[in-house]
Design an enzyme around this catalytic site. Structure first.
Site, PDB file in Angstrom:
ATOM      1  N   ASP A  30      11.388 -66.237 -10.016  1.00 37.05           N
ATOM      2  CA  ASP A  30      10.689 -66.364  -8.541  1.00 37.05           C
ATOM      3  C   ASP A  30      10.958 -67.960  -8.452  1.00 37.05           C
ATOM      4  OD1 ASP A  30       8.436 -64.556  -6.741  1.00 37.05           O
ATOM      5  OD2 ASP A  30       8.542 -66.865  -6.505  1.00 37.05           O
ATOM      6  N   ILE A  31      11.169 -68.263  -7.150  1.00 34.47           N
ATOM      7  CA  ILE A  31      11.554 -69.469  -6.528  1.00 34.47           C
ATOM      8  C   ILE A  31      10.461 -70.424  -6.514  1.00 34.47           C
ATOM      9  CG2 ILE A  31      11.216 -69.288  -4.252  1.00 34.47           C
ATOM     10  CD1 ILE A  31      14.052 -70.547  -3.777  1.00 34.47           C
ATOM     11  N   ASN A  87       3.395 -55.912  -4.350  1.00 34.52           N
ATOM     12  CA  ASN A  87       2.679 -56.211  -3.007  1.00 34.52           C
ATOM     13  C   ASN A  87       3.562 -55.204  -2.095  1.00 34.52           C
ATOM     14  OD1 ASN A  87       1.129 -58.324  -4.019  1.00 34.52           O
ATOM     15  ND2 ASN A  87       3.101 -59.632  -3.589  1.00 34.52           N
ATOM     16  N   GLY A  93       0.745 -58.425   1.175  1.00 37.02           N
ATOM     17  CA  GLY A  93       1.280 -59.557   1.003  1.00 37.02           C
ATOM     18  C   GLY A  93       2.546 -59.660   0.784  1.00 37.02           C
ATOM     19  N   GLN A  94       3.344 -58.497   1.224  1.00 37.72           N
ATOM     20  CA  GLN A  94       4.811 -58.157   1.038  1.00 37.72           C
ATOM     21  C   GLN A  94       5.580 -59.125   1.920  1.00 37.72           C
ATOM     22  OE1 GLN A  94       6.254 -54.298   1.428  1.00 37.72           O
ATOM     23  NE2 GLN A  94       8.280 -54.864   0.388  1.00 37.72           N
ATOM     24  N   HIS A 100      10.192 -55.168  -5.260  1.00 36.87           N
ATOM     25  CA  HIS A 100      10.170 -55.743  -6.389  1.00 36.87           C
ATOM     26  C   HIS A 100       9.241 -55.915  -7.096  1.00 36.87           C
ATOM     27  CE1 HIS A 100       8.900 -58.106  -2.896  1.00 36.87           C
ATOM     28  NE2 HIS A 100       8.147 -58.715  -3.593  1.00 36.87           N
ATOM     29  N   LEU A 101       9.188 -56.006  -8.332  1.00 37.10           N
ATOM     30  CA  LEU A 101       7.908 -56.007  -9.333  1.00 37.10           C
ATOM     31  C   LEU A 101       7.923 -57.563  -9.631  1.00 37.10           C
ATOM     32  CD1 LEU A 101       7.464 -53.535 -12.031  1.00 37.10           C
ATOM     33  CD2 LEU A 101       7.324 -55.737 -12.653  1.00 37.10           C
ATOM     34  N   HIS A 102       6.764 -58.173  -9.650  1.00 39.48           N
ATOM     35  CA  HIS A 102       6.528 -59.457 -10.028  1.00 39.48           C
ATOM     36  C   HIS A 102       6.183 -59.150 -11.704  1.00 39.48           C
ATOM     37  CE1 HIS A 102       6.066 -61.488  -6.281  1.00 39.48           C
ATOM     38  NE2 HIS A 102       5.844 -60.317  -5.755  1.00 39.48           N
TER      39      HIS A 102
HETATM   40  P1  5GP Z   1       6.314 -60.728  -2.341  1.00 43.47           P
HETATM   41  O1  5GP Z   1       5.389 -61.584  -1.496  1.00 43.47           O
HETATM   42  O2  5GP Z   1       7.272 -60.036  -0.988  1.00 43.47           O
HETATM   43  O3  5GP Z   1       5.616 -59.599  -2.993  1.00 43.47           O
HETATM   44  O4  5GP Z   1       7.217 -61.526  -3.146  1.00 43.47           O
HETATM   45  C1  5GP Z   1       8.298 -62.375  -2.733  1.00 43.47           C
HETATM   46  C2  5GP Z   1       8.790 -63.278  -3.740  1.00 43.47           C
HETATM   47  O5  5GP Z   1       9.931 -63.599  -3.369  1.00 43.47           O
HETATM   48  C3  5GP Z   1       7.918 -64.430  -3.608  1.00 43.47           C
HETATM   49  O6  5GP Z   1       6.921 -64.824  -4.907  1.00 43.47           O
HETATM   50  C4  5GP Z   1       8.746 -65.681  -3.356  1.00 43.47           C
HETATM   51  O7  5GP Z   1       8.317 -66.849  -4.077  1.00 43.47           O
HETATM   52  C5  5GP Z   1       9.935 -65.007  -3.707  1.00 43.47           C
HETATM   53  N1  5GP Z   1      11.312 -65.733  -3.052  1.00 43.47           N
HETATM   54  C6  5GP Z   1      11.438 -65.994  -1.923  1.00 43.47           C
HETATM   55  N2  5GP Z   1      12.703 -66.203  -1.538  1.00 43.47           N
HETATM   56  C7  5GP Z   1      13.293 -66.492  -2.655  1.00 43.47           C
HETATM   57  C8  5GP Z   1      14.510 -66.871  -3.018  1.00 43.47           C
HETATM   58  O8  5GP Z   1      15.388 -67.052  -2.120  1.00 43.47           O
HETATM   59  N3  5GP Z   1      14.612 -66.757  -4.424  1.00 43.47           N
HETATM   60  C9  5GP Z   1      13.821 -66.496  -5.294  1.00 43.47           C
HETATM   61  N4  5GP Z   1      14.369 -66.542  -6.542  1.00 43.47           N
HETATM   62  N5  5GP Z   1      12.801 -65.690  -5.077  1.00 43.47           N
HETATM   63  C10 5GP Z   1      12.271 -65.997  -3.603  1.00 43.47           C
END
Ligand code: 5GP
Ligand code: ZN
Length: 114
Positions: A30-31, A87, A93-94, A100-102
Site C-alpha cells: 500500500d502506498i 472496505n 471507506g472504499q 482489494h483485500l488489505h
Molecule cells: P480503500 O480505501 O479503497 O479500501 O483502499 C485503497 C488503498 O489503496 C488505500 O489504502 C491507499 O493507500 C491505496 N492506494 C491508493 N493509490 C495507490 C497507488 O497508486 N499505489 C498503491 N500501491 N496504493 C494505493
C-alpha cells in the site's frame, strides 16, 4: 479497465512494489501503509467490490485468501496475528473500485476500527 488504478498496476502501466504474483492474483505494498505489513491483495480480473461478487467470479475470493495466507507466512506474521480488511462503498471507506483485500500486521492492531 483503462481508467482503473489497480488494473493499471496489474498491466504495469503504473508502478507498484509488487510482492507476489500468480495467474489470478497480484499483491503489492500500500502506498500509504497503516502497519509494518500493509499489502493490497487483488484479483487480476476487474471486480469493482464486494457487491459485485457472484457465482461466476466468487472463485477470486478464494484466490485472494490463498495469496494472503502465503504472504502472512512469508512475512512471519501468521502466528503473531494480522487482519484482513475489505472496505465497501462510501460508509465502508472504499476509495478504489477494484476489489482489494488489505493485509495488515506487524503491530498490535486496535479494535474496534473507526
Ligand atoms: P480503500 O480505501 O479503497 O479500501 O483502499 C485503497 C488503498 O489503496 C488505500 O489504502 C491507499 O493507500 C491505496 N492506494 C491508493 N493509490 C495507490 C497507488 O497508486 N499505489 C498503491 N500501491 N496504493 C494505493
Ligand atoms: Zn480494475
Amino acid at each position: 479497465l483503462d481508467n482503473c488504478l489497480f488494473c493499471n498496476i496489474v498491466a504495469r502501466k503504473i508502478p507498484a512494489k509488487i510482492v507476489y504474483e500468480d495467474e489470478n492474483t497480484i499483491a503489492f505494498n500500500d502506498i500509504n501503509p497503516q502497519a509494518p505489513t500493509h499489502f493490497l491483495v487483488i484479483p487480476k480480473k476487474h471486480i469493482s467490490g464486494l457487491n459485485d461478487l457472484n457465482d461466476e467470479n466468487l472463485i477470486n475470493m478464494m484466490h485472494l485468501s490463498k495469496t494472503a495466507n502465503q504472504l502472512t507466512k512469508q512475512e512471519e506474521i501468521a502466528e503473531s496475528g494480522y487482519r484482513w480488511v475489505i472496505n465497501s462503498g462510501k460508509d465502508g471507506g472504499q476509495t478504489v473500485f477494484h476489489l482489494h483485500l488489505h493485509l495488515l500486521g506487524g503491530r498490535n492492531l486496535n479494535w474496534p476500527p473507526g
